[in-house]
Design a protein around this motif. Structure first.
Motif, short mmCIF file in Angstrom:
data_model
loop_
_atom_site.label_atom_id
_atom_site.label_comp_id
_atom_site.label_asym_id
_atom_site.label_seq_id
_atom_site.Cartn_x
_atom_site.Cartn_y
_atom_site.Cartn_z
N LYS A 144 -13.21 48.61 53.60
CA LYS A 144 -12.35 49.62 52.95
C LYS A 144 -11.75 49.13 51.63
O LYS A 144 -10.87 49.79 51.07
CB LYS A 144 -11.23 50.10 53.88
CG LYS A 144 -11.69 50.53 55.27
CD LYS A 144 -12.63 51.69 55.24
CE LYS A 144 -12.97 52.22 56.62
NZ LYS A 144 -13.71 51.30 57.49
N LYS A 145 -12.22 47.99 51.12
CA LYS A 145 -11.71 47.48 49.85
C LYS A 145 -12.54 48.00 48.68
O LYS A 145 -13.75 48.20 48.80
CB LYS A 145 -11.71 45.95 49.84
CG LYS A 145 -10.71 45.35 50.81
CD LYS A 145 -10.73 43.82 50.74
CE LYS A 145 -9.71 43.23 51.71
NZ LYS A 145 -9.73 41.75 51.66
N LYS A 161 -14.68 47.76 45.63
CA LYS A 161 -15.59 46.72 45.13
C LYS A 161 -15.94 46.92 43.66
O LYS A 161 -16.26 45.96 42.96
CB LYS A 161 -16.88 46.72 45.94
CG LYS A 161 -16.67 46.56 47.45
CD LYS A 161 -15.99 45.26 47.81
CE LYS A 161 -15.88 45.10 49.32
NZ LYS A 161 -15.18 43.86 49.69
N GLY A 166 -10.54 44.86 44.95
CA GLY A 166 -10.13 44.00 46.05
C GLY A 166 -9.03 44.56 46.92
O GLY A 166 -8.75 44.02 47.99
N GLU A 167 -8.40 45.65 46.47
CA GLU A 167 -7.36 46.29 47.28
C GLU A 167 -7.98 47.29 48.25
O GLU A 167 -9.07 47.83 48.00
CB GLU A 167 -6.36 47.02 46.39
CG GLU A 167 -5.51 46.08 45.54
CD GLU A 167 -4.52 46.83 44.66
OE1 GLU A 167 -3.64 46.16 44.08
OE2 GLU A 167 -4.62 48.07 44.55
N ILE A 168 -7.28 47.56 49.35
CA ILE A 168 -7.72 48.58 50.29
C ILE A 168 -7.68 49.94 49.60
O ILE A 168 -6.65 50.31 49.01
CB ILE A 168 -6.83 48.61 51.55
CG1 ILE A 168 -6.94 47.29 52.31
CG2 ILE A 168 -7.19 49.79 52.45
CD1 ILE A 168 -8.28 47.06 52.97
N PHE A 169 -8.79 50.67 49.64
CA PHE A 169 -8.80 52.01 49.06
C PHE A 169 -8.02 52.92 50.01
O PHE A 169 -8.34 53.00 51.19
CB PHE A 169 -10.23 52.51 48.89
CG PHE A 169 -10.35 53.65 47.92
CD1 PHE A 169 -10.52 53.40 46.57
CD2 PHE A 169 -10.26 54.97 48.35
CE1 PHE A 169 -10.62 54.44 45.66
CE2 PHE A 169 -10.35 56.01 47.45
CZ PHE A 169 -10.53 55.75 46.10
N PRO A 170 -6.98 53.59 49.52
CA PRO A 170 -6.11 54.35 50.43
C PRO A 170 -6.85 55.42 51.23
O PRO A 170 -7.79 56.05 50.74
CB PRO A 170 -5.10 55.00 49.47
CG PRO A 170 -5.10 54.13 48.26
CD PRO A 170 -6.51 53.64 48.13
N HIS A 182 -11.24 57.25 55.74
CA HIS A 182 -11.59 55.99 56.41
C HIS A 182 -12.43 56.25 57.66
O HIS A 182 -13.38 55.52 57.94
CB HIS A 182 -10.33 55.20 56.77
CG HIS A 182 -9.72 54.48 55.61
ND1 HIS A 182 -8.69 53.58 55.75
CD2 HIS A 182 -10.00 54.52 54.28
CE1 HIS A 182 -8.36 53.09 54.56
NE2 HIS A 182 -9.13 53.66 53.65
N VAL A 215 -5.98 52.07 42.03
CA VAL A 215 -6.38 51.04 42.99
C VAL A 215 -7.08 49.93 42.21
O VAL A 215 -7.97 50.20 41.41
CB VAL A 215 -7.33 51.61 44.06
CG1 VAL A 215 -7.56 50.57 45.15
CG2 VAL A 215 -6.81 52.90 44.64
N ASN A 216 -6.67 48.71 42.46
CA ASN A 216 -7.30 47.57 41.80
C ASN A 216 -8.44 47.02 42.65
O ASN A 216 -8.47 47.19 43.87
CB ASN A 216 -6.27 46.46 41.57
CG ASN A 216 -5.18 46.89 40.60
OD1 ASN A 216 -5.45 47.51 39.57
ND2 ASN A 216 -3.94 46.56 40.92
#
Length: 219
Positions: free
Chosen positions: A135-136, A138, A5-9, A23, A2-3
């Protein structure tokens, strides 16, 4: 992987406190997901104890904590007693520990190829993921299995993340809560009086470029 800024799955997992949906468990809080190589090991015992002792500090920042390794729920529950004894903790353990079958460890790039168990399978490294209420992702930090983490530093970066999420500042080297901040380069000079009522100091440099703008930490 996961990069930033992306939504963490989202995921489901068995933990020391029962099954969770990540979530849903996180809700509108910040979260820290941190992995450790193995239960009943010396450095991990000190780390999870230190994190537990700081649970109140994480809670003050609206941060939920959750740990992870490839050990079973039964292993986690037994090991928690050792963590509590070593760190002089009483009462319920303040955060869950995920029992991963390596699915999450592989998905999130948590495995340390240089550290393996008796069966030759790689163990989880010392990962730190900080996830926002949106959920992104950071922040992510990856330590090898041989190096224990500094949870005071993790609290420091959470303070920075939460401050800079709402104020147009960045935090300089070695910044701590309450310290001076740097005004973002994107802030126009005419907007400074409104945004920074405590004032801004321009630090002169040989280039004469006006980019080192320092301000007291915004409220």
């Amino acid at each position: 992987m996961v990069n930033l800024g992306e939504i963490f799955p989202d995921f489901e997992a068995d933990t020391s406190t029962g099954k969770i949906n990540f979530h849903e468990w996180l809700g509108v809080s910040w979260g820290i997901l941190f992995s450790h190589p193995a239960d009943y090991t010396p450095v991990c015992t000190t780390e999870l104890g230190a994190a537990a002792n700081l649970a109140g500090e994480f809670a003050k920042r609206n941060v939920k904590m959750i740990a992870l390794s490839v050990d079973s729920v039964e292993s986690h529950l037994g090991w928690i007693k050792d963590i509590q004894a070593n760190s002089k903790l009483t009462g319920d353990f303040p955060y869950p520990i995920i029992a991963d079958d390596r699915t999450l460890a592989v998905k999130f790039g948590m495995l340390d190829p240089d550290e393996v168990n008796k069966a030759g399978m790689p163990l989880t490294a010392r990962c730190v993921f900080i996830i926002g209420p949106d959920k992104k992702l950071k922040l992510s930090i990856l330590y090898p299995a041989t190096t224990g983490r500094n949870f005071d530093e993790i609290l420091r970066v959470i303070d920075s993340l939460q401050l800079t999420a709402t104020k147009k500042v960045a935090t300089p080297v070695n910044w701590k809560q309450g310290g001076d901040c740097m005004v973002l380069p994107s802030v126009q000079q005419e907007d400074i009086p409104k945004l920074f009522p405590k004032g801004v100091t321009m630090k002169p440099v040989p280039s004469n470029k006006k980019y080192l703008r320092i301000t007291p930490q915004p409220e």
